[in-house]
Motif scaffolding. Structure first.
Motif, short mmCIF file in Angstrom:
data_model
loop_
_atom_site.label_atom_id
_atom_site.label_comp_id
_atom_site.label_asym_id
_atom_site.label_seq_id
_atom_site.Cartn_x
_atom_site.Cartn_y
_atom_site.Cartn_z
N ALA A 218 0.81 -1.30 0.23
CA ALA A 218 -0.23 -0.35 -0.20
C ALA A 218 0.91 1.03 0.20
N GLN A 219 2.18 1.12 0.90
CA GLN A 219 3.03 2.23 0.36
C GLN A 219 4.12 2.29 -0.37
N SER A 220 3.91 1.83 -1.62
CA SER A 220 4.37 1.42 -2.95
C SER A 220 4.20 1.96 -3.55
N SER A 221 4.53 3.16 -4.61
CA SER A 221 4.58 3.47 -5.51
C SER A 221 6.06 3.80 -6.61
N ASP A 222 6.79 3.23 -5.79
CA ASP A 222 8.83 2.83 -6.67
C ASP A 222 8.16 1.49 -7.44
N HIS A 223 8.48 1.74 -8.77
CA HIS A 223 8.28 0.54 -9.63
C HIS A 223 9.88 0.52 -10.23
N ARG A 224 10.91 1.11 -9.40
CA ARG A 224 12.33 1.10 -9.88
C ARG A 224 12.87 -0.77 -9.48
N GLY A 225 12.35 -1.12 -7.88
CA GLY A 225 12.85 -2.33 -8.18
C GLY A 225 12.38 -3.21 -8.75
N PRO A 226 12.99 -4.62 -8.61
CA PRO A 226 12.23 -6.13 -8.62
C PRO A 226 11.09 -5.98 -8.65
N VAL A 227 10.69 -6.47 -10.23
CA VAL A 227 9.39 -7.02 -10.27
C VAL A 227 9.14 -7.89 -9.61
N ILE A 228 9.74 -8.84 -8.60
CA ILE A 228 8.81 -10.05 -8.13
C ILE A 228 8.12 -8.68 -6.59
N GLY A 229 7.56 -9.49 -6.41
CA GLY A 229 6.21 -9.34 -5.85
C GLY A 229 6.95 -9.54 -3.82
N PRO A 230 6.03 -8.42 -3.14
CA PRO A 230 7.29 -8.34 -1.82
C PRO A 230 7.56 -9.42 -1.12
N LEU A 231 8.18 -9.81 0.34
CA LEU A 231 8.78 -11.08 0.35
C LEU A 231 7.76 -10.82 1.43
N ILE A 232 7.07 -11.89 2.05
CA ILE A 232 6.42 -11.94 3.25
C ILE A 232 7.17 -12.52 4.34
N ASP A 233 7.33 -11.48 4.85
CA ASP A 233 7.92 -12.04 6.38
C ASP A 233 7.56 -12.48 7.81
N VAL A 234 7.65 -13.60 8.11
CA VAL A 234 6.14 -13.68 9.19
C VAL A 234 6.54 -15.07 9.96
N ARG A 235 6.19 -14.98 11.00
CA ARG A 235 6.47 -16.18 12.01
C ARG A 235 5.56 -16.71 12.58
N GLU A 236 6.18 -18.43 12.76
CA GLU A 236 4.39 -19.81 13.77
C GLU A 236 4.37 -18.86 14.07
N GLY A 237 3.40 -19.13 13.86
CA GLY A 237 2.07 -18.28 15.36
C GLY A 237 0.72 -17.13 15.05
N ASP A 238 1.88 -15.66 13.49
CA ASP A 238 1.58 -15.33 13.62
C ASP A 238 -0.38 -15.15 12.86
N ARG A 239 -1.09 -13.75 13.40
CA ARG A 239 -1.70 -14.37 12.57
C ARG A 239 -2.07 -12.95 11.20
N VAL A 240 -2.48 -13.50 10.10
CA VAL A 240 -1.68 -12.75 9.56
C VAL A 240 -3.30 -12.13 8.12
N GLU A 241 -3.55 -11.43 8.25
CA GLU A 241 -4.69 -10.23 7.81
C GLU A 241 -3.75 -9.92 6.96
N ILE A 242 -4.13 -10.18 5.07
CA ILE A 242 -4.00 -9.33 4.23
C ILE A 242 -4.85 -8.54 2.90
N ARG A 243 -4.94 -7.85 3.05
CA ARG A 243 -5.52 -7.07 2.33
C ARG A 243 -5.29 -6.76 0.69
N PHE A 244 -5.88 -7.59 0.21
CA PHE A 244 -6.31 -7.97 -1.57
C PHE A 244 -6.52 -7.07 -2.28
N VAL A 245 -6.05 -6.18 -3.35
CA VAL A 245 -6.47 -4.94 -3.90
C VAL A 245 -6.25 -5.76 -5.91
N ASN A 246 -7.29 -5.55 -6.39
CA ASN A 246 -6.96 -5.87 -7.70
C ASN A 246 -7.61 -4.82 -8.53
#
Length: 532
Positions: free
Chosen positions: A114-142
């Motif tokens: 949501a905070q990223s509009s700079d397309h100079r970095g890798p095309v690869i989607g951002p790394l999601i770095d989480v831990r066991e036990g985390d509750r994950v909520e990811i809002r997907f906007v198409n």
């Protein structure tokens, strides 16, 4: 009918030879630029005016610059301030990247935070770095012009949160995925779209990204970690990403550029022993990982996490599309250099006449300089205890097969269709139907599955929602027991081979299973498992 015989009685020898030459060159013949333009086949006996325009030529193999330092993957920011909660936004949208001089920027489809509009970095989607036990909520906007989903490849998430094709997010819409990562889920995963008949295109245009789930008791947590997300890119000389050709649909798409973290042949400097996480995020390309000087590495993990003990002295490791691995790469005793390769591997791609195409040529993934600054350190003798699954008497059978109907492929109007007509990739004799339940399992019941490949090419099998253990491989009447106890969610199955595996689903609902050559998945090599 065997697919390698499907031209028999339909096309003359001269026409078949023309097809074969085009396929060996890696491209469709003129007028075959998109399987949606199958009218090019129907009109072969007519005038050139009946043929669609030829696709733009591909960019030269050295058109992309090489040798820049390996780019670090972007990291998806956690917007939550609550302990144990990972909350973020992923936006799928067009993103321009200037790749070739003198032409317009190449438009990829890219995941951004949501905070990223700079397309100079890798095309690869951002790394999601989480831990066991985390509750994950990811809002997907198409923000694409197509429906899409996000599939959390390999993660044990609830069926209704797994981005299955039955739950598409329409253009302009959004959806929040919610799940909790259980203990024991630490591993190397990835995310990508899963809308039926659109998955292949959305991935080859750039929609894919890595996930790392960490454990509090990781025995390798202190090792320096490097990430290599491998994808490939088919790029036209005018800077556009072309649609699939006929050969792309038949064999799965392989671009002329193989990329690590979005770049061609990046430079890596290894000054101390490192832990590498490697993803095969390609639509169809197999990665036979090896160094060109034959140096060995250790394998310490598979799709679903660490092994019970390190596998030392590994000189090559095959990753089928969708597979991941964790490696230990040693800095060595003195300064040296090597190329990290995707070595040649023959997956028996289809030719338009009898037999197969030549294997995909070797590709360089990275240029690696070894400049040790520390003494090598020993790996722990034991990494992570793995409990062996004990199957019940319940057995499931999955059979991969293919069928080509040349009559349907020649029908008038075939060129106006978005998907190839008459080309069927099947499971248990049927192409995927969203309304059909292929298999039914009981929750918490360990089962033995046999995946039989009755085609003439390799197919990687992927099962949603859980990890499995390979028990044995069988070919030509000979059964070979699997010696590596490991958690996987994707396994390669060679022609004529049957792979036996043990698996268990822990939540009720519908799960997908399919070939992870994404073109074959889109063309019907997929089924639904209903867990009750």
């Amino acid at each position: 009918m065997k697919r390698r015989e499907f031209l028999s009685g339909v096309l003359g020898a001269a026409t078949a030879t023309l097809f074969a030459r085009a396929s060996v060159a890696g491209e469709a013949m003129p007028g075959m630029g998109n399987m949606g333009n199958m009218g090019g086949m129907a009109g072969m006996s007519g005038t050139s005016a009946e043929m669609p325009h030829a696709p733009a030529p591909l960019a030269a193999a050295d058109a992309l610059p090489a040798g820049a330092p390996l780019a670090a993957l972007r990291t998806l920011a956690n917007d939550s301030r609550e302990a144990g909660v990972f909350r973020a936004t992923l936006i799928a949208q067009p993103a321009p990247h200037a790749l070739l001089p003198g032409v317009a920027p190449t438009t990829f489809w890219q995941y951004d935070g949501a905070q990223s509009s700079d397309h100079r970095g890798p095309v690869i989607g951002p790394l999601i770095d989480v831990r066991e036990g985390d509750r994950v909520e990811i809002r997907f906007v198409n923000r694409l012009a197509q429906p899409s989903t996000i599939h959390w490849h390999g993660l044990p998430v609830p069926p209704d949160q797994d981005g299955n094709p039955s739950k598409p997010i329409e253009p302009g819409a959004e959806h929040t995925y919610r799940f909790t990562l259980p203990k024991g889920s630490a591993g190397t995963y990835w995310y990508h779209p899963h809308p039926h008949m659109l998955s292949a295109e959305q991935v080859f245009r750039g929609l894919a990204g890595p996930i790392v789930v960490r454990a509090a008791d990781d025995p390798l947590a202190a090792w320096p970690e490097r990430h290599l997300f491998v994808s490939d890119l088919k790029l036209a000389a005018d800077g556009t990403i072309p649609a699939n050709s006929m050969m792309d649909w038949m064999n799965g798409r392989e671009g002329q550029f193989v990329l690590a973290n979005g770049a061609r042949e990046p430079h890596i400097e290894v000054v101390r022993d490192e832990r590498w996480r490697v993803w095969n995020g390609c639509n169809a390309r197999y990665l036979l990982l090896a160094f060109d000087d034959g140096r060995a590495f250790a394998q310490v993990g598979t799709d679903g996490g660490l092994l019970g003990a390190p596998r030392e002295g590994v000189s090559s490791l095959l990753l089928a599309p969708g597979e991941r691995a964790e490696l230990i790469v040693r800095a060595g005793q003195g300064a040296s250099a090597a190329r990290l390769l995707a070595a040649q591997y023959d997956r028996r791609k289809m030719a338009m006449t009898h037999g197969s195409l030549p294997p995909t040529p070797m590709a360089t993934l990275a240029q690696v300089k070894f400049a040790p600054q520390e003494a090598s350190k020993a790996l722990p003798a034991q990494l992570l205890p793995i409990e062996r699954l004990v199957p019940s008497d319940v057995k499931k059978s999955v059979v991969f097969s293919e069928e080509m109907d040349m009559h349907a492929m020649h029908q008038p109007g075939a060129s106006k269709r978005s998907m190839p007509q008459g080309m069927h990739f099947m499971i248990n004799g049927e192409s995927y139907d969203p309304a059909r339940v292929t298999l039914t399992s009981r929750r918490n019941e360990v089962e033995t599955w046999t995946i039989a490949n009755q085609t003439d090419m390799d197919h990687p099998f992927h099962l949603h929602g859980t990890q499995f253990q390979v028990l044995a491989r069988e070919s030509g009447g000979q059964r070979i027991e699997e010696t590596l106890l490991a958690w996987r969610d994707t396994v390669n199955v060679k022609p004529g081979e049957s792979v036996h595996l043990a698996t268990v689903q822990h939540e009720a609902g519908d799960r997908m299973f399919h070939c992870h050559i994404l073109e074959h998945e889109d063309l019907g090599m997929m089924g639904t498992l209903r867990v009750i």
